[in-house]
Design a protein around this motif. Structure first.
Motif, short mmCIF file in Angstrom:
data_model
loop_
_atom_site.label_atom_id
_atom_site.label_comp_id
_atom_site.label_asym_id
_atom_site.label_seq_id
_atom_site.Cartn_x
_atom_site.Cartn_y
_atom_site.Cartn_z
N LYS A 1 0.81 -1.31 0.01
CA LYS A 1 -0.01 -0.18 0.01
C LYS A 1 0.82 1.31 0.00
O LYS A 1 0.58 2.34 -0.82
CB LYS A 1 -0.87 0.06 1.08
CG LYS A 1 -2.07 1.19 1.19
CD LYS A 1 -3.02 1.06 0.20
CE LYS A 1 -4.07 2.03 0.12
NZ LYS A 1 -4.93 1.85 -0.87
N GLN A 2 1.89 1.20 0.70
CA GLN A 2 2.83 2.32 0.81
C GLN A 2 3.53 2.41 -0.82
O GLN A 2 3.77 3.71 -0.95
CB GLN A 2 3.96 1.97 1.85
CG GLN A 2 3.34 2.16 3.31
CD GLN A 2 4.45 1.98 4.26
OE1 GLN A 2 5.16 2.89 4.38
NE2 GLN A 2 4.44 0.87 4.96
N GLN B 1 2.30 1.80 -3.44
CA GLN B 1 1.10 2.36 -4.22
C GLN B 1 0.91 3.97 -4.20
O GLN B 1 1.04 4.62 -5.03
CB GLN B 1 -0.28 1.66 -3.92
CG GLN B 1 -0.42 0.37 -4.60
CD GLN B 1 -1.85 -0.11 -4.31
OE1 GLN B 1 -1.92 -0.36 -2.99
NE2 GLN B 1 -2.52 -0.44 -4.93
N THR B 2 1.03 4.36 -2.88
CA THR B 2 0.96 5.66 -2.59
C THR B 2 2.22 6.57 -3.06
O THR B 2 2.06 7.56 -3.66
CB THR B 2 0.74 5.98 -1.06
OG1 THR B 2 -0.37 5.29 -0.46
CG2 THR B 2 0.74 7.41 -0.74
N HIS C 1 0.99 -6.16 -7.24
CA HIS C 1 1.86 -6.94 -6.44
C HIS C 1 1.92 -8.29 -6.94
O HIS C 1 1.20 -9.24 -7.00
CB HIS C 1 1.22 -6.86 -5.14
CG HIS C 1 1.97 -7.51 -3.97
ND1 HIS C 1 1.52 -8.34 -2.94
CD2 HIS C 1 3.26 -7.70 -3.94
CE1 HIS C 1 2.48 -8.69 -2.04
NE2 HIS C 1 3.69 -8.26 -2.60
#
Length: 297
Positions: free
Chosen positions: A150-151, A153-154, A165
């Motif tokens: 998620k990090q 992606q950001t 992923h």
């Protein structure tokens, strides 16, 4: 968690890295850049807001994210774990996102080193070429622990159109190998098709106009046939870099005990271009190779 106001340390301002770092700055990240050629950093600052660094490790402990966009295994290893390596100076939980195309083994090695210092290494090679980087439309294939994705992606959202992923560290690089295997075969097929049309006395542009509407179409055909017909070979990814990538593919195939006959053949064709001092040309120069062989008799 990473926020769009966080500090990002971006290393490597080549054809891809320059616009990618720019998208991050435009999105609001606090971007610090380093390049071995200082003039590239200066040029970047003329176009975007950020800070130029005198060394790869300058103020790095203040960054939440470190992004690499360099050429090969040796570059990554030297930057991260060489003398005065980046990993040794990072704050805990820093995420290292490596967009370089390297071996999967290098990724695993770097992830192990990062974990010893409480940090995360992510292999996230990209596809989309220089134009994709400029347009912020790159595809990312990511190898990392699930809790870190998620990090990633950001942090990469400003220049990404697709991100997947693929699994644990190393999976991103193996997926990029698939990409390069497919691309190499497509370019050679396009070169042979254009060469055949040329030698058969056909109007090559008309040929491309019609076959591009059918099953023979591909990104390479649509975006490269006009420059190939014009004999222009300065449009993006260089032969030298593709040859480096194909060597990685063939080494991985050897370790898997499988054959990649088309990939091995195309690698040999690129070696021909390099032997003729044409390694700086873009990968579509496979047509030029055929034309030169024909003219040489």
């Amino acid at each position: 968690m990473i926020k769009t106001t966080d500090n990002i340390h971006f290393i490597g301002l080549g054809n891809m890295g320059f616009p990618m770092a720019g998208h991050l700055a435009n999105a609001g990240f606090n971007v610090s850049v380093f390049n071995r050629t200082p003039s590239k950093s200066s040029n970047w600052l003329e176009n975007f807001s950020g800070t130029a660094l005198s060394t790869p490790t300058a103020n790095i402990e203040s960054s939440n994210v470190v992004i690499l966009c360099v050429s090969k295994d040796e570059d990554v290893r030297e930057l991260l774990t060489g003398d005065n390596g980046i990993i040794f100076k990072l704050s805990a939980n820093t995420v290292i996102i490596d967009h370089s195309t390297t071996s999967a083994q290098l990724a695993i090695e770097m992830a192990s080193a990062a974990s010893e210092y409480g940090c995360f290494y992510v292999d996230a090679p990209v596809s989309g070429g220089q134009q994709g980087a400029i347009n912020g439309q790159l595809s990312l294939m990511v190898g990392c622990p699930a809790e870190v994705f998620k990090q990633v992606q950001t942090a990469t959202a400003p220049y990404t159109k697709a991100i997947v992923h693929m699994g644990p560290v190393g999976s991103g690089q193996k997926t990029k190998m698939v990409n390069q295997i497919c691309v190499a075969g497509l370019i050679e097929a396009l070169a042979e098709g254009l060469f055949f049309a040329e030698q058969a006395g056909l109007d090559t542009q008309k040929v491309m106009d019609v076959v591009s509407q059918g099953a023979a179409s591909s990104w390479q055909l649509v975006n490269r046939h006009k420059t190939m017909i014009a004999g222009e070979y300065e449009h993006g990814f260089a032969v030298d870099l593709m040859q480096k990538d194909l060597a990685i593919c063939l080494q991985e195939a050897s370790e898997l005990k499988i054959e990649l006959p088309a990939t091995r053949a195309v690698s040999g064709f690129y070696a021909d271009l390099q032997a003729n001092q044409l390694g700086h040309c873009d990968t579509s120069a496979l047509l030029l190779r055929l034309q030169k062989r024909k003219s040489a008799g």
